[in-house]
Design a protein around this motif. Structure first.
Motif, PDB file in Angstrom:
ATOM      1  N   UNK A 222       0.814  -1.210   0.000  1.00  0.00           N
ATOM      2  CA  UNK A 222       0.000   0.000   0.000  1.00  0.00           C
ATOM      3  C   UNK A 222       0.848   1.261   0.000  1.00  0.00           C
ATOM      4  N   UNK A 223       1.928   1.266   0.770  1.00  0.00           N
ATOM      5  CA  UNK A 223       2.811   2.437   0.830  1.00  0.00           C
ATOM      6  C   UNK A 223       3.509   2.684  -0.505  1.00  0.00           C
ATOM      7  N   UNK A 224       3.954   1.616  -1.156  1.00  0.00           N
ATOM      8  CA  UNK A 224       4.607   1.762  -2.465  1.00  0.00           C
ATOM      9  C   UNK A 224       3.640   2.367  -3.478  1.00  0.00           C
ATOM     10  N   UNK A 225       2.409   1.837  -3.505  1.00  0.00           N
ATOM     11  CA  UNK A 225       1.397   2.354  -4.438  1.00  0.00           C
ATOM     12  C   UNK A 225       1.063   3.810  -4.106  1.00  0.00           C
ATOM     13  N   UNK A 226       0.936   4.121  -2.820  1.00  0.00           N
ATOM     14  CA  UNK A 226       0.633   5.495  -2.409  1.00  0.00           C
ATOM     15  C   UNK A 226       1.742   6.453  -2.810  1.00  0.00           C
ATOM     16  N   UNK A 343       0.380  12.783   2.065  1.00  0.00           N
ATOM     17  CA  UNK A 343       0.437  11.368   1.716  1.00  0.00           C
ATOM     18  C   UNK A 343       1.764  11.002   1.067  1.00  0.00           C
ATOM     19  N   UNK A 344       2.332  11.928   0.303  1.00  0.00           N
ATOM     20  CA  UNK A 344       3.653  11.693  -0.268  1.00  0.00           C
ATOM     21  C   UNK A 344       4.695  11.531   0.842  1.00  0.00           C
ATOM     22  N   UNK A 345       4.691  12.448   1.806  1.00  0.00           N
ATOM     23  CA  UNK A 345       5.680  12.419   2.880  1.00  0.00           C
ATOM     24  C   UNK A 345       5.480  11.220   3.802  1.00  0.00           C
ATOM     25  N   UNK A 348       6.543   7.954   2.053  1.00  0.00           N
ATOM     26  CA  UNK A 348       8.001   7.895   1.957  1.00  0.00           C
ATOM     27  C   UNK A 348       8.616   7.547   3.317  1.00  0.00           C
ATOM     28  N   UNK A 349       8.157   8.225   4.367  1.00  0.00           N
ATOM     29  CA  UNK A 349       8.665   7.954   5.708  1.00  0.00           C
ATOM     30  C   UNK A 349       8.326   6.536   6.141  1.00  0.00           C
ATOM     31  N   UNK A 350       7.120   6.078   5.823  1.00  0.00           N
ATOM     32  CA  UNK A 350       6.705   4.722   6.184  1.00  0.00           C
ATOM     33  C   UNK A 350       7.586   3.664   5.538  1.00  0.00           C
ATOM     34  N   UNK A 351       7.934   3.855   4.266  1.00  0.00           N
ATOM     35  CA  UNK A 351       8.792   2.888   3.585  1.00  0.00           C
ATOM     36  C   UNK A 351      10.204   2.895   4.150  1.00  0.00           C
ATOM     37  N   UNK A 358      15.782  -3.049   9.864  1.00  0.00           N
ATOM     38  CA  UNK A 358      15.378  -2.540  11.181  1.00  0.00           C
ATOM     39  C   UNK A 358      13.877  -2.680  11.444  1.00  0.00           C
ATOM     40  N   UNK A 359      13.056  -2.462  10.408  1.00  0.00           N
ATOM     41  CA  UNK A 359      11.594  -2.545  10.539  1.00  0.00           C
ATOM     42  C   UNK A 359      11.084  -1.732  11.739  1.00  0.00           C
ATOM     43  N   UNK A 360      11.534  -0.503  11.808  1.00  0.00           N
ATOM     44  CA  UNK A 360      11.139   0.363  12.916  1.00  0.00           C
ATOM     45  C   UNK A 360       9.661   0.741  12.865  1.00  0.00           C
ATOM     46  N   UNK A 361       9.084   0.681  11.676  1.00  0.00           N
ATOM     47  CA  UNK A 361       7.703   1.122  11.514  1.00  0.00           C
ATOM     48  C   UNK A 361       6.753   0.400  12.464  1.00  0.00           C
ATOM     49  N   UNK A 362       6.931  -0.906  12.608  1.00  0.00           N
ATOM     50  CA  UNK A 362       5.981  -1.708  13.378  1.00  0.00           C
ATOM     51  C   UNK A 362       6.185  -1.568  14.881  1.00  0.00           C
ATOM     52  N   UNK A 363       7.271  -0.877  15.276  1.00  0.00           N
ATOM     53  CA  UNK A 363       7.523  -0.613  16.688  1.00  0.00           C
ATOM     54  C   UNK A 363       7.079   0.793  17.089  1.00  0.00           C
TER      55      UNK A 363
END
Length: 472
Positions: A222-226, A343-345, A348-351, A358-363
């Motif tokens: 979803x993030x890549x498509x966004x 949504x762009x920012x 990008x930050x989410x990816x 590290x996969x910090x997003x899920x923490x």
């Protein structure tokens, strides 16, 4: 409550609600097609689960979109019959092609996609959903061909008080069509990606979530498509706004809140408020040079204000109020552009945070909350964008040819419009509640729901309703 204001409100209500689901279904169909293609290429079952799970939500959006679309088109004959008579000879061709070609194609291949799981080659099955996606985009093309004529009339002549098509090719080569089409499709891509990423983020916020790997993979897709869609939508929007400087200077001035001509270079107004009765700005915050850069790609160049353009329109079309609702257009534009940039920012930050190492997003629960709330961002941006497009054209339904007051049906009354407004509002509210509750139910079921069913339950769900034993 005049007939014109009630008719405008009703059309706005039905159109905005319908447009919630147009980019939703187009964008989600694309995401589902990408997921099924990933399954074909990698043979990984998780992608098949994603295809079926998110495909169920796509089907819900498609179904509600069809219902709201029928109601929205019904408005033309009910409240805007004089408008329909004026443009009927031109609108007939693109709307017929939309219904007979694009929508039939979309519905046919959607049916094949729904009912041929495990019955055809997986590659052919994936082709079905790609054809659904393509047909939905072509459907949007034909609708926008009609709308672009309203914005920039081409290929016509006036005969007996009606607009008559003289060049069908001109409708398809209308520059406004391709500005609108690229902008709408890019917005649809963002919507599909943001919905998948946002809903997956909400599930990951649960303390005990089943199949976390499923939602993490869905979120990344979803993030890549966004991100891709956000870059495309900002590019398309920039090109469309530059075209407004030439084609609809009144709308462009309204989006910038300019009553007076700017100097050279032109400053861009970040925030402002206007006194629309006195045709002047009350207060505002300006950024030097920025508007010249946005309008002309260089730090020089002046922009006409609303007052100057109004004088030109009076001279060209006669004495009339040509001022659009400036505050509504000004702030709608900033809502659209603001959420588009957000949504762009965020994507990008989410990816960056979701990188494998590290996969910090899920923490980071705060980031998951941001992604979850961004589920609603594209709907707000799409709605604001259409408000700019339609309100900025005031007082025209067909720019320079036919006004709103000329377009209203002569036989409607305040009482009938008020009654139908209430009925439509209640109907749409019911549809919205139903739609949200069904999506929530699908999300709660999870991707492993079908696998957890017993064999008897699976058979019960597959009963043919036309089989004589189905009613015994």
């Amino acid at each position: 409550m005049s007939i014109v204001s009630l008719a405008r409100f009703q059309f706005a209500m039905t159109t905005i609600y319908h447009f919630f689901f147009v980019p939703f279904s187009i964008g989600l169909a694309l995401v589902v097609a990408i997921m099924e293609t990933a399954y074909i290429v990698t043979k990984k079952k998780e992608y098949l689960k994603m295809t079926k799970f998110w495909g169920n939500i796509f089907l819900l959006s498609f179904a509600v979109g069809v219902v709201t679309g029928i109601i929205q088109e019904f408005q033309f004959g009910m409240n805007w019959s004089d408008y329909s008579r004026f443009v009927g000879d031109i609108f007939g061709a693109p709307l017929a092609l939309e219904a007979l070609l694009a929508f039939f194609m979309e519905s046919t291949f959607l049916g094949l996609w729904i009912f041929t799981w495990d019955m055809v080659n997986p590659k052919l099955h994936a082709v079905f959903i790609w054809l659904v996606t393509f047909a939905s985009m072509i459907s949007a093309l034909w609708i926008l061909a009609a709308n672009s004529f309203m914005q920039h009339p081409v290929g016509y002549s006036i005969k007996n008080g009606h607009a008559v098509m003289t060049d069908f090719k001109a409708l398809l080569t209308n520059p406004q069509l391709w500005y609108e089409f690229s902008h709408v499709i890019a917005g649809a891509i963002v919507t599909g990606g943001a919905v998948v990423a946002g809903l997956a983020a909400f599930r990951l916020l649960k303390k005990k979530v089943e199949s976390p790997a499923f939602y993490k993979k869905s979120l990344k897709i979803g993030l890549v498509v966004t991100l891709f869609g956000s870059i495309a939508v900002l590019t398309a929007g920039d090109l469309q706004m530059k075209a407004l400087v030439r084609e609809q200077p009144m709308k462009f001035a309204a989006t910038e809140g300019l009553y007076k001509d700017t100097g050279d270079p032109a400053a861009w107004t970040l925030i402002a408020w206007a006194n629309e009765n006195q045709h002047k700005r009350i207060w505002g915050v300006d950024l030097p040079y920025v508007l010249s850069i946005l309008a002309y790609d260089k730090p020089s160049g002046a922009v006409q204000g609303l007052n100057s353009v109004n004088k030109q329109l009076v001279k060209k079309y006669g004495a009339r109020n040509y001022y659009p609702p400036v505050n509504a257009v000004f702030w709608s534009f900033r809502i659209m552009a603001g959420f588009g940039t957000l949504m762009l920012l965020v994507s990008l930050l989410g990816l960056i945070l979701a990188r494998k190492k590290k996969q910090l997003l899920y923490k980071q629960r705060w980031m998951l909350w941001v992604l979850g709330l961004c589920t609603f961002a594209p709907f707000l941006a799409n709605t604001a964008g259409w408000l700019v497009t339609e309100l900025g054209r005031y007082p025209w339904t067909v720019y320079g040819l036919f006004t709103i007051k000329q377009s209203v049906s002569p036989n409607v009354s305040v009482a009938s419009l008020l009654t139908s407004n209430i009925i439509y509002f209640l109907l749409f509210t019911g549809l919205a509640i139903t739609m949200v509750s069904l999506i929530v139910r699908e999300m709660r079921k999870g991707p492993d729901h079908d696998e957890s069913l017993s064999e008897q339950e699976k058979k019960d769900q597959q009963v043919d309703p036309f089989d004589k034993g189905a009613f015994e």
